[in-house]
Design a protein around this motif. Sequence first.
Motif, PDB file in Angstrom:
ATOM      1  N   LEU A 181       2.494   1.662  -3.434  1.00  0.00           N
ATOM      2  CA  LEU A 181       1.505   2.121  -4.415  1.00  0.00           C
ATOM      3  C   LEU A 181       1.106   3.580  -4.182  1.00  0.00           C
ATOM      4  O   LEU A 181       0.909   4.330  -5.142  1.00  0.00           O
ATOM      5  CB  LEU A 181       0.276   1.219  -4.400  1.00  0.00           C
ATOM      6  CG  LEU A 181       0.517  -0.215  -4.874  1.00  0.00           C
ATOM      7  CD1 LEU A 181      -0.740  -1.056  -4.699  1.00  0.00           C
ATOM      8  CD2 LEU A 181       1.018  -0.253  -6.307  1.00  0.00           C
ATOM      9  N   ASP A 182       1.010   3.974  -2.915  1.00  0.00           N
ATOM     10  CA  ASP A 182       0.689   5.373  -2.608  1.00  0.00           C
ATOM     11  C   ASP A 182       1.736   6.300  -3.224  1.00  0.00           C
ATOM     12  O   ASP A 182       1.399   7.304  -3.870  1.00  0.00           O
ATOM     13  CB  ASP A 182       0.609   5.609  -1.102  1.00  0.00           C
ATOM     14  CG  ASP A 182      -0.632   5.017  -0.453  1.00  0.00           C
ATOM     15  OD1 ASP A 182      -1.570   4.637  -1.194  1.00  0.00           O
ATOM     16  OD2 ASP A 182      -0.658   4.927   0.792  1.00  0.00           O
ATOM     17  N   GLY A 183       3.009   5.967  -3.035  1.00  0.00           N
ATOM     18  CA  GLY A 183       4.086   6.790  -3.595  1.00  0.00           C
ATOM     19  C   GLY A 183       4.078   6.793  -5.111  1.00  0.00           C
ATOM     20  O   GLY A 183       4.276   7.847  -5.742  1.00  0.00           O
ATOM     21  N   LEU A 184       3.858   5.639  -5.704  1.00  0.00           N
ATOM     22  CA  LEU A 184       3.809   5.556  -7.166  1.00  0.00           C
ATOM     23  C   LEU A 184       2.617   6.326  -7.729  1.00  0.00           C
ATOM     24  O   LEU A 184       2.728   6.994  -8.761  1.00  0.00           O
ATOM     25  CB  LEU A 184       3.758   4.089  -7.611  1.00  0.00           C
ATOM     26  CG  LEU A 184       5.056   3.300  -7.441  1.00  0.00           C
ATOM     27  CD1 LEU A 184       4.804   1.806  -7.594  1.00  0.00           C
ATOM     28  CD2 LEU A 184       6.103   3.779  -8.432  1.00  0.00           C
ATOM     29  N   GLU A 185       1.485   6.234  -7.038  1.00  0.00           N
ATOM     30  CA  GLU A 185       0.296   6.939  -7.499  1.00  0.00           C
ATOM     31  C   GLU A 185       0.484   8.452  -7.382  1.00  0.00           C
ATOM     32  O   GLU A 185       0.109   9.209  -8.287  1.00  0.00           O
ATOM     33  CB  GLU A 185      -0.935   6.478  -6.716  1.00  0.00           C
ATOM     34  CG  GLU A 185      -2.240   7.001  -7.284  1.00  0.00           C
ATOM     35  CD  GLU A 185      -3.458   6.428  -6.584  1.00  0.00           C
ATOM     36  OE1 GLU A 185      -4.440   6.155  -7.280  1.00  0.00           O
ATOM     37  OE2 GLU A 185      -3.426   6.272  -5.336  1.00  0.00           O
ATOM     38  N   GLN A 186       1.098   8.898  -6.291  1.00  0.00           N
ATOM     39  CA  GLN A 186       1.351  10.332  -6.122  1.00  0.00           C
ATOM     40  C   GLN A 186       2.243  10.870  -7.231  1.00  0.00           C
ATOM     41  O   GLN A 186       2.096  12.011  -7.663  1.00  0.00           O
ATOM     42  CB  GLN A 186       1.982  10.606  -4.758  1.00  0.00           C
ATOM     43  CG  GLN A 186       1.018  10.464  -3.607  1.00  0.00           C
ATOM     44  CD  GLN A 186       1.710  10.513  -2.252  1.00  0.00           C
ATOM     45  OE1 GLN A 186       2.924  10.682  -2.159  1.00  0.00           O
ATOM     46  NE2 GLN A 186       0.929  10.370  -1.192  1.00  0.00           N
ATOM     47  N   GLY A 187       3.169  10.022  -7.692  1.00  0.00           N
ATOM     48  CA  GLY A 187       4.053  10.422  -8.780  1.00  0.00           C
ATOM     49  C   GLY A 187       3.440  10.232 -10.161  1.00  0.00           C
ATOM     50  O   GLY A 187       4.091  10.503 -11.168  1.00  0.00           O
ATOM     51  N   GLY A 188       2.207   9.741 -10.200  1.00  0.00           N
ATOM     52  CA  GLY A 188       1.531   9.528 -11.473  1.00  0.00           C
ATOM     53  C   GLY A 188       2.028   8.313 -12.249  1.00  0.00           C
ATOM     54  O   GLY A 188       1.707   8.157 -13.425  1.00  0.00           O
ATOM     55  N   LEU A 189       2.802   7.450 -11.590  1.00  0.00           N
ATOM     56  CA  LEU A 189       3.399   6.299 -12.275  1.00  0.00           C
ATOM     57  C   LEU A 189       2.448   5.114 -12.385  1.00  0.00           C
ATOM     58  O   LEU A 189       2.617   4.260 -13.265  1.00  0.00           O
ATOM     59  CB  LEU A 189       4.688   5.883 -11.565  1.00  0.00           C
ATOM     60  CG  LEU A 189       5.752   6.988 -11.473  1.00  0.00           C
ATOM     61  CD1 LEU A 189       6.909   6.555 -10.601  1.00  0.00           C
ATOM     62  CD2 LEU A 189       6.228   7.395 -12.847  1.00  0.00           C
ATOM     63  N   VAL A 190       1.482   5.046 -11.473  1.00  0.00           N
ATOM     64  CA  VAL A 190       0.438   4.021 -11.530  1.00  0.00           C
ATOM     65  C   VAL A 190      -0.896   4.690 -11.219  1.00  0.00           C
ATOM     66  O   VAL A 190      -0.934   5.810 -10.688  1.00  0.00           O
ATOM     67  CB  VAL A 190       0.673   2.858 -10.520  1.00  0.00           C
ATOM     68  CG1 VAL A 190       2.000   2.170 -10.764  1.00  0.00           C
ATOM     69  CG2 VAL A 190       0.548   3.318  -9.085  1.00  0.00           C
ATOM     70  N   LYS A 191      -1.945   3.990 -11.555  1.00  0.00           N
ATOM     71  CA  LYS A 191      -3.261   4.473 -11.140  1.00  0.00           C
ATOM     72  C   LYS A 191      -4.052   3.299 -10.587  1.00  0.00           C
ATOM     73  O   LYS A 191      -3.924   2.167 -11.057  1.00  0.00           O
ATOM     74  CB  LYS A 191      -3.999   5.178 -12.276  1.00  0.00           C
ATOM     75  CG  LYS A 191      -4.155   4.388 -13.533  1.00  0.00           C
ATOM     76  CD  LYS A 191      -4.775   5.252 -14.618  1.00  0.00           C
ATOM     77  CE  LYS A 191      -4.711   4.518 -15.950  1.00  0.00           C
ATOM     78  NZ  LYS A 191      -5.176   5.310 -17.055  1.00  0.00           N
ATOM     79  N   THR A 227       0.842  -1.203   0.000  1.00  0.00           N
ATOM     80  CA  THR A 227       0.000   0.000   0.000  1.00  0.00           C
ATOM     81  C   THR A 227       0.873   1.247   0.000  1.00  0.00           C
ATOM     82  O   THR A 227       0.623   2.195  -0.752  1.00  0.00           O
ATOM     83  CB  THR A 227      -0.957  -0.007   1.208  1.00  0.00           C
ATOM     84  OG1 THR A 227      -1.833  -1.134   1.087  1.00  0.00           O
ATOM     85  CG2 THR A 227      -1.771   1.272   1.292  1.00  0.00           C
ATOM     86  N   GLY A 228       1.917   1.250   0.813  1.00  0.00           N
ATOM     87  CA  GLY A 228       2.841   2.385   0.850  1.00  0.00           C
ATOM     88  C   GLY A 228       3.552   2.593  -0.476  1.00  0.00           C
ATOM     89  O   GLY A 228       3.704   3.727  -0.942  1.00  0.00           O
TER      90      GLY A 228
END
Length: 179
Positions: free
Chosen positions: A93-103, A90-91
Amino acid sequence: MLQLRDLPTPEILQKFVQRYPEADVTAISSFLMLLRVATDLSLALDACLSKHGLLQGRWWVLILLMREDNLTSTPSVLAEKLGVSRATMTGLLDGLEQGGLVKRVFSQADRRSVQVQLSAVGQSKLDTVMPDYYARVRLCMQQLPQQQHAELQKILGVIVQGMPAWDAQAGSLTIKQEL
């Protein structure tokens, strides 16, 4: 991560054998060298990835998503493949999502069900990182003749088969068998 920069010589290890006769100097030397190389490689990978604004955990998630035909997976499958807890995933993915790398893509039928998808930005990041990574791997491994790559993989596979020796229960079983 701790590193042992000063590997013991066979002579130093012999001193340990005097106190611990079950110690195998050759096995210990090989193990410590392998551990040292693995640590150095991990640190080198960290340094390479940090130049691209990534950490290993996040990079591996992007790689796992790119391997999927539809660039999508679930957090639990990603956690299992990466060998981390769901909370750790979860952590990541949170970082990746904040960077726009995943959704995160939520199911219309059940909002609790979520898929993770590699975004175009994430794919672009990989398209920048991977050539650098592959070039560094090639340079790192270039001194090893091609036929020895297969031998190295075979040897490492044998070591992987010995990993259960590190299981806490395996150690207690060995002690019980010796009694």
